[in-house]
Each structure stands twice: as structure tokens, then as C-alpha cells.
Design a protein around this motif. Sequence first.
Motif, PDB file in Angstrom:
ATOM      1  N   GLU A 259     -35.686 -44.803  23.842  1.00  0.00           N
ATOM      2  CA  GLU A 259     -35.074 -45.017  22.398  1.00  0.00           C
ATOM      3  C   GLU A 259     -35.788 -44.527  21.307  1.00  0.00           C
ATOM      4  OE1 GLU A 259     -32.091 -45.473  22.113  1.00  0.00           O
ATOM      5  OE2 GLU A 259     -31.722 -46.389  20.067  1.00  0.00           O
TER       6      GLU A 259
ATOM      7  N   LEU B 145     -23.779 -43.735  17.569  1.00  0.00           N
ATOM      8  CA  LEU B 145     -24.958 -43.141  16.831  1.00  0.00           C
ATOM      9  C   LEU B 145     -25.345 -43.982  15.781  1.00  0.00           C
ATOM     10  CD1 LEU B 145     -24.093 -39.366  17.328  1.00  0.00           C
ATOM     11  CD2 LEU B 145     -25.607 -40.794  18.506  1.00  0.00           C
TER      12      LEU B 145
ATOM     13  N   GLN C 139     -31.904 -37.622  17.826  1.00  0.00           N
ATOM     14  CA  GLN C 139     -30.699 -37.842  17.023  1.00  0.00           C
ATOM     15  C   GLN C 139     -30.655 -37.569  15.645  1.00  0.00           C
ATOM     16  OE1 GLN C 139     -28.782 -41.859  17.731  1.00  0.00           O
ATOM     17  NE2 GLN C 139     -27.819 -41.725  15.662  1.00  0.00           N
TER      18      GLN C 139
ATOM     19  N   ARG D 214     -35.283 -40.849  21.364  1.00  0.00           N
ATOM     20  CA  ARG D 214     -33.890 -40.537  21.554  1.00  0.00           C
ATOM     21  C   ARG D 214     -33.546 -40.570  20.031  1.00  0.00           C
ATOM     22  NH1 ARG D 214     -29.222 -41.356  20.844  1.00  0.00           N
ATOM     23  NH2 ARG D 214     -29.882 -43.585  19.950  1.00  0.00           N
ATOM     24  N   LEU D 215     -33.933 -41.659  19.278  1.00  0.00           N
ATOM     25  CA  LEU D 215     -33.494 -41.653  17.916  1.00  0.00           C
ATOM     26  C   LEU D 215     -34.034 -40.464  17.084  1.00  0.00           C
ATOM     27  CD1 LEU D 215     -33.478 -45.387  17.225  1.00  0.00           C
ATOM     28  CD2 LEU D 215     -31.910 -43.792  16.542  1.00  0.00           C
ATOM     29  N   ALA D 216     -35.344 -40.261  17.480  1.00  0.00           N
ATOM     30  CA  ALA D 216     -35.826 -38.991  16.669  1.00  0.00           C
ATOM     31  C   ALA D 216     -35.321 -37.894  17.122  1.00  0.00           C
ATOM     32  CB  ALA D 216     -37.225 -38.796  17.412  1.00  0.00           C
TER      33      ALA D 216
ATOM     34  N   LEU E 181     -28.908 -35.939  23.982  1.00  0.00           N
ATOM     35  CA  LEU E 181     -30.085 -36.322  23.216  1.00  0.00           C
ATOM     36  C   LEU E 181     -30.971 -37.201  24.085  1.00  0.00           C
ATOM     37  CD1 LEU E 181     -27.885 -37.927  20.316  1.00  0.00           C
ATOM     38  CD2 LEU E 181     -29.390 -35.814  20.104  1.00  0.00           C
TER      39      LEU E 181
ATOM     40  N   TYR F  69     -33.746 -39.967   8.399  1.00  0.00           N
ATOM     41  CA  TYR F  69     -32.643 -40.538   8.294  1.00  0.00           C
ATOM     42  C   TYR F  69     -32.567 -40.999   6.747  1.00  0.00           C
ATOM     43  CZ  TYR F  69     -31.834 -41.016  13.242  1.00  0.00           C
ATOM     44  OH  TYR F  69     -31.566 -40.651  14.623  1.00  0.00           O
TER      45      TYR F  69
ATOM     46  N   LEU G  99     -38.501 -39.872  10.254  1.00  0.00           N
ATOM     47  CA  LEU G  99     -37.677 -39.049  11.231  1.00  0.00           C
ATOM     48  C   LEU G  99     -36.260 -38.346  10.669  1.00  0.00           C
ATOM     49  CD1 LEU G  99     -37.539 -41.773  14.304  1.00  0.00           C
ATOM     50  CD2 LEU G  99     -38.944 -39.584  14.176  1.00  0.00           C
TER      51      LEU G  99
ATOM     52  N   MET H 292     -37.967 -44.651  10.266  1.00  0.00           N
ATOM     53  CA  MET H 292     -36.832 -44.204  10.268  1.00  0.00           C
ATOM     54  C   MET H 292     -36.457 -42.882   9.240  1.00  0.00           C
ATOM     55  SD  MET H 292     -35.266 -45.075  13.184  1.00  0.00           S
ATOM     56  CE  MET H 292     -33.400 -44.781  12.883  1.00  0.00           C
TER      57      MET H 292
END
Lengths: 252, 372
Positions: A99, B205, A106, A102-104, A125, B225, B223, B220
Amino acid sequence: MSETLLRTDTLSKSFGGLRAVSDVSLEFPVGLLHAVIGPNGAGKTTLINMLSGDLKPSSGAIYLNGENIAGLRADQVSKKGVGRSYQKTNILAEMTALENVRLAAQSRVGGGLGLITAVKRRGDLIDRAHAALERVGLRAADDRPASALSHGEQRQLEIAMTLATEPNVLLLDEPLAGMGPEETERMVALLRSLVAGHAVVLVEHDMDVVFSVADRLTVMVNGAVLESGSPQAIRASAVVREAYLGEDEDDA
Amino acid sequence: MIGATTTDNGANGLVRLFLLVGLGVFALFPLVGSTFYVQLGTKVMVFAILAMSLNLLVGFTGLVSLGHAAFFGIAAYSVYFFTPGFTAASVWWTLPAAVGLAGLAALVIGALSLRTKGIFFLMVTLAFGQMVFFLFHDTPIGGSPDGVYVNAVPTFDALGIDLPELRDRYQLIEGGARAPFTLYYVTLACMLAVYAFLAVLLRSLFGHVIKGIRVNEHRMRALGYPVYGYKLASFVIAGLLGGLAGYLWAVQSLFVNPELAGWHMSAEILLMVILGGMGTIYGPILGALALEALRELAEIAIEYGVTASNAIGLTEMDPHRAATDYYLLVEGVVIIAIVIVLPRGLSGLIEDLAAYLRSGRRSAKGEAEQAT
Ligand SMILES: Nc1ncnc2c1ncn2[C@@H]1O[C@H](COP(=O)(O)OP(=O)(O)OP(=O)(O)O)[C@@H](O)[C@H]1O
Ligand SMILES: [Mg+2]
């Protein structure tokens, strides 16, 4: 040919009275691994923090593809293709390794907040996350919480996250710190493979690694650039020997 | 703080079974409950919706707000604004308008307060909540500081259902008589819809991003966001859902007062979230239920206790007075005890129990297989 993707111009950062980074002007072209070395407190991390948008520069400019990105937020800089890893492990500890990555991945999905799209429906992803984990040698860690990984594995995870954002510029702040010899070997090979197509900025204390992978070297002391050039030139530099590399380097 | 380690909101089989049984209880309750308890049940479900909406912030985005009642109050007062006289307005426009007003307020309050973090965020949301409270309490907008009556229930002019008529019908039938209890079921449907909405949202998402922000906001952002925007979106969604609860509250009680928006109400919702557990979507439903049940039980217990001690000559108190005077004390002690024993709230207990039962079954199966 190597073009200058990233460039700083008299970049400086002060914390109160302390000048942590002072008038640094450097070039980071694609296809080169540029190592930044220096004693503790030299300002290496502060330099990286400014390049990634984590810190606002006190003065000076950062040009990415000719555009001054100094003052942009970290997420904006990231979206422009600058990826980084942290000296002090910075991961989503409660989440699984997969995760995290995967978030990276996304983060590169465009168009809105993704309120409607179910994660399940974006298997691509997960594929990209797997590929990044594979690349750093962490494929087996998928379902383990990041907090349960060993220190070295967490370092690898951090690199995988950075890679999954598909950056052009890689800012790696002591990625090898705390890795075992096998992991180090693997990471060095990975670093070499990454150089093509990326501008890589590597902060590293391990001199053997630095001199084996770096195309260019910059020595920082007290926030300022002491010397910058090819590894051979740095090795031969009398100033650097005196100020940093010290006596033990003479023995070698 | 109370740690919400369960980031996975997908309930396993046993938890699902528990939820289904719970749903059955909710669905059948009006058939056995008296009018008083059916109304209480409606109230519990309204609070459950409100607490679920706050949990989107507290449990899933990592934003502890002490001003969430503001959106509840704004939507509740909207029903009063939209029915100035005795003519009922239609649900079709008053519901979206009331919920929209709450969402608009959330957009403004969120945009300003999300510039702060942690304890400062808590204080700023508290201050905004109090501003809304004073808006209704001290300005002509609110009508009266003591609250105002809503004179007509919004009409629901579709499918041949007439909300006011059905509502009045069950109110008139006293003493445990059976009645359709339409509003109870409307509220139940809303609660289920909110649950389903949150389940979908948290699997999206977007949902994964806000969960990441709760765990490590800095990472985050690095990354890529835009953390502020995600938090604001989450804040507005929570405000909209809180507005839905406020609307239902006004229709149910036909009376709104400034306290609906005040800090005391905000704290109470937070208590429901903590009591029920922040790691799951359904936790706050349990929290709302538990808090209401606790209140009732505390009152009953005090009444019995005081009556008994009066009988043996220990005290000379009016049992009923004592109950209303001291229930908060008893309630507080019990809540502290629950939070100490169950740091992850009631839903944490259920998740643990389900995991335990599952592992027990698995190992029993394993042993059986080994034996053969
Ligand atoms: N946020 C901050 N506030 C105040 N001073 C800071 C801050 N960050 C760094 N410094 C100071 O700036 C100087 C440079 O720190 P920096 O972390 O950049 O050094 P470094 O070269 O990365 O050192 P190391 O090799 O130990 O990682 C140090 O003196 C440090 O104490
Ligand atoms: Mg450093």
C-alpha cells in the motif's frame, strides 16, 4: 547528450543566525550521478529539502527544465518529476509495504480526487507497485505492515516509493544508511541502473560507494561548496584532503 | 490518543454477520418497542449518522474537530428557515438546500481552520462552532435563544407517502401501539445509505489517500498529494453528512435550539466516535447506541438506588430528581472505564472477538485435519 535538468543558483537557507546552506550553485544533468558529501551538519539534507520543496529557500533559485521552482510546495515539486527519499526513514508505518508503494504510484493518476474510482479497479497501480518493490528486492514484503519490516527493508521500501512516482530527478539522502552488505550491493547496482534517464543526487557517507558510483562529486562544508568536480579531481584536491577526507584517505 | 490501528475497513465474515444481525434488530425494533423507544431509536440513528460523519474526519483523515455540531445545527435550523409559517415545504428542495448550506459552511470553516494543525485545529474548529452557536443564540436569525419550533413537517410528495401524516399518526398512538413509524424507517434508510456511501468512499482512490494522510501527512505531500485539498474535501463531505443528520433531527423533533450547534454537542459526538471506535465505519453507530443506552441505564440505576436507600432510611431524596441530577456523573465514570478497558472502542472489541473466533476455528480445523 546530458542536459541540465536541474540547476541551483546561489541557493541559500538560514535558520535564524545559522547559515545552513550558503550560495550553492550546482548543476544536475540527466544521466549523471552527482554525489554530495560532507561532514555532519554540512547542510546536505537542507540542500535536498530545498530541492524537493520541503523547505523554502531563504534566497537563490532552483531551475527545473529552466523554470524556477523555488518556493513551490513539496507536492507541486513532486508532480513536476522530482522524487526523494529521506535520511530518516519516512514511510506510512501502519500500512502494508504494498500500500505504501501503491499510494506512491497512485499519486501520478491525474484528474480529480478519485472519489468514485475504486482502488480495486486500478489494478495497474498494484502492478506498478509490484514492479517497484521487485526492483529494490522487496517483492516478498507485500502484505506486511511497513512498521514490521527490518530497518534495511524500510530503507528499500522508501526507495521503492520514490521510484513508483516515476521521477526524472532522484534525490536520495543517505539511502544506504543502515543496510546490510548484501542490501547495499543490490542498491548500488540499482543506483547504477537508474542513472540512465535520471538526474540522480546522492548524499552518502560511505566513501567506497561514493567513489564507485559517482560521476560527479560535490564536497560541502559549513553550508558552502568546498569543491565540485570529477571523483579523480576531488580525490586529488588538496583543499578537500585537508578539510574533509583527512589523514585516513592518505593511507588508502 | 486512542489509536486506530485497524486501517482496513473491510469487515470480515463474522463482523458482517454481526452487522446483519444488528440491522435486523434495528429493522424489527418498532414492532416491539413503545412509541417512546421508537422515537429514541430514531434519535440514536440520527446521532449515529452524525458520529459516522465526524469519524470520516477523526478516524480516517486524522482531523480531530471540536466544531462538528455546527453543520448539524445549520441544517437543523435550515428546516426552520424554510418553513417560516405553517405551510409545509417539500423535502425535494429543503433537504438538498439544508444539506448544501451545511456543506457550504464546512467549505468556509474548513478552508480557514485546515491551515492549522493538531491542537490548534481543535481550537479553531471549536471557535467556529461557537460562532455558529452564537449566531443562533444571540442574533435575530435564530428567533429565540431558547430555541424555536418548526411548525410544519416537510412534505414528501412522491410514491404517495405523506411524511407529516404518518409522523403524526405514530405520535398520536401512545402506549406501545403498533404503527408504521415512517420516520424511523426513513432514518434507518439514511443511516444505511451513509454507511454504504462511506464504505464506497473509503475504498476509492480518494479514501486511500486520506487514510495515508492520517498516517503520515508529510510523506503523502512529498509523494505529490496536495494534502490541504484532500483534507478540505473530506471536511466538506463530513459537513454534508452531518447536515443530513441535522435535517432529520429537525423533522423528528420539530424543535431546534442553539445547543444543537454548540461545543457541548460537538464533544458528545466525539465521545460517540471514541466510545464506538474510530477504526471502522460502523463503530460510531455502536457509540451512539451505547451513549444513549448508558444514559437511560444510568438514570434507571440511580432511581432504583435512591429508592432503595430511601427505604432503609439512608437518604431522603426524590429518586427522579437524583437521576436527572447525577446521571452525567455515572455516565462519565462508565465512559472512562470503557475507554481504559477498550482503547479501540466497542468496534475494536468486536473486531478482536471476530479475529479470535476465526483463528480458533481455523486452529480447531487444523487439529481435526491432523488427527485424521
Ligand atoms: N529545521 C532546522 N532548524 C534549525 N536548524 C536546522 C534545521 N535543519 C537543519 N538545521 C541545522 O542546519 C545545519 C545543516 O543541517 P543538515 O541536516 O542539512 O546537515 P547534513 O549535512 O545533512 O548532516 P548529516 O550528515 O548529519 O545528515 C545543522 O547545523 C543543523 O543543525
Ligand atoms: Mg543529513
